[in-house]
Enzyme design. Structure first.
Site, PDB file in Angstrom:
ATOM      1  N   ASP A   1      -7.400  -6.229   0.212  1.00 38.82           N
ATOM      2  CA  ASP A   1      -6.462  -7.347   0.075  1.00 38.82           C
ATOM      3  C   ASP A   1      -6.247  -8.046   1.417  1.00 38.82           C
ATOM      4  OD1 ASP A   1      -5.614  -7.940  -2.484  1.00 38.82           O
ATOM      5  OD2 ASP A   1      -4.091  -6.362  -2.530  1.00 38.82           O
TER       6      ASP A   1
ATOM      7  N   GLN B   1      -1.387  -2.998  -6.392  1.00 44.16           N
ATOM      8  CA  GLN B   1      -0.893  -4.247  -6.980  1.00 44.16           C
ATOM      9  C   GLN B   1       0.581  -4.465  -6.622  1.00 44.16           C
ATOM     10  OE1 GLN B   1      -2.809  -6.532  -8.831  1.00 44.16           O
ATOM     11  NE2 GLN B   1      -0.994  -7.811  -8.633  1.00 44.16           N
TER      12      GLN B   1
ATOM     13  N   LYS C   1      -9.250  -7.277 -12.774  1.00 38.95           N
ATOM     14  CA  LYS C   1      -9.937  -6.899 -11.532  1.00 38.95           C
ATOM     15  C   LYS C   1     -10.903  -5.741 -11.805  1.00 38.95           C
ATOM     16  CE  LYS C   1      -6.209  -8.564  -8.602  1.00 38.95           C
ATOM     17  NZ  LYS C   1      -4.929  -8.261  -7.933  1.00 38.95           N
TER      18      LYS C   1
END
Ligand code: NDP
Length: 295
Positions: free
Chosen positions: A121, A98, A54
């Protein structure tokens, strides 16, 4: 005739090239690059790979990547303090913590602490709620990637019969909301659904987000249907090796479907591209700039 392959790698590459141009414009307009902060807690190898890729994709698109690595025994209060710091940081447009997090940390509390305007997200309840009522939201990256593939392939989804297998907050539910937003007729299936094969056979659009290797068989699929396989399952491939398969039995499904995403090379590459997209959307909104139409 075998189904057409929906090439997620090519779609993601094309999208990333467009995003890089938008990222350049953003930088030229505001005098700073759009920024994504990633937070990794612990040493989980798969999570480490995701976070690094990412970060790399973020830099390649001309954005700033701020990476934070914390030890596995980090206390929840310390992670919350970092999130608060990132919420206040003007250089940071997107925050990605994460998952999964170590067990001493309540993931829901951490997601709740992220500024919804930086929640790239799309997991915060404010964004889930905004998606549900059809307002501007930051939408979870994987279902957003699926929608992009579906619209690129089919164009108009209005009136299509769509079945989504899986009701997670990360994939299944937001996928269903996105399809509803496109005026598809949506059914959400899950582990308690009765006669799943018969339900799937009605679907013009079938999205499988289950986490069970090759569960969806060829004879579950309506001839000509478009099949999006979100599943990523690691299965033994002999001689101690492993391979990735989806939630759909690809070879069987390909004989019946009109179009299908492969695993790997389908939905997976779209997820990171959509993370970059969400970061740019968040950056534009935070800077008071109009979000470009083609994002
Ligand atoms: P979850 O485990 O959170 O959800 C799985 C869903 O599948 C649940 O709603 C569950 O039902 C349902 N389910 C389980 N077994 C069955 C069954 N036998 N019949 C019908 N439904 C069933 O998974 P995620 O949504 O997080 O992920 C789904 C898959 O997508 C995984 O393979 C994951 O690896 C992959 N994934 C891929 C991404 C990508 O970038 N390509 C990103 C995110 C996920 P119930 O709610 O009743 O338990």
């Amino acid at each position: 005739m075998a189904a057409a392959l929906i090439d997620g790698r090519a779609a993601a590459e094309a999208l990333r090239a467009r995003l890089a141009i938008t990222a350049d414009f953003f930088k030229a307009t505001t005098g700073r690059p759009a920024g994504l902060a990633t937070v990794l807690v612990g040493e989980d190898p798969a999570s480490g790979v995701y976070v690094r890729s990412k970060g790399k994709a973020t830099r390649e698109a001309g954005m700033e990547s701020f990476s934070h690595q914390l030890p596995a025994d980090t206390r929840e209060a310390d992670l919350l303090a970092l999130v608060e710091k990132l919420n206040r940081d003007e250089q940071v447009d997107g925050i990605l913590v994460q998952l999964p997090l170590p067990e001493q940390i309540d993931a829901a509390r951490v997601i709740d602490a992220i500024d919804p305007a930086k929640d790239v997200d799309g997991f915060h309840v404010v964004n889930a709620g905004r998606l549900a009522v059809g307002a501007d939201a930051l939408v979870p990256c994987t279902p957003l990637g699926c929608l992009h593939l579906l619209k690129s392939h089919l164009g108009n989804l209005s009136g299509a019969d769509a079945v989504v297998i899986g009701r997670s907050n990360i994939v299944g539910k937001p996928m269903a909301m996105l399809l509803l937003g496109e005026s598809a007729t949506v059914t959400i299936a899950h582990s308690r659904t009765g006669d799943l094969p018969a339900l799937c056979r009605r679907a013009d659009i079938l999205v499988a987000a289950v986490g069970r290797p090759e569960m969806v068989r060829g004879d579950w699929i309506k001839p000509g249907a478009t099949v999006i396989d979100v599943g990523i399952n690691r299965v033994p491939a002999g001689e101690g090796k492993a391979k990735l398969v989806g939630d759909v039995a690809f070879d069987e499904a390909r004989e019946v479907a009109g179009a299908i995403t492969p695993v790997p090379g389908g939905v997976g590459p779209m997820t990171i591209a959509m993370l970059l997209r969400n970061t740019l959307v968040a950056a534009h909104r935070r800077a008071g700039l109009a979000v470009p139409e083609d994002l």
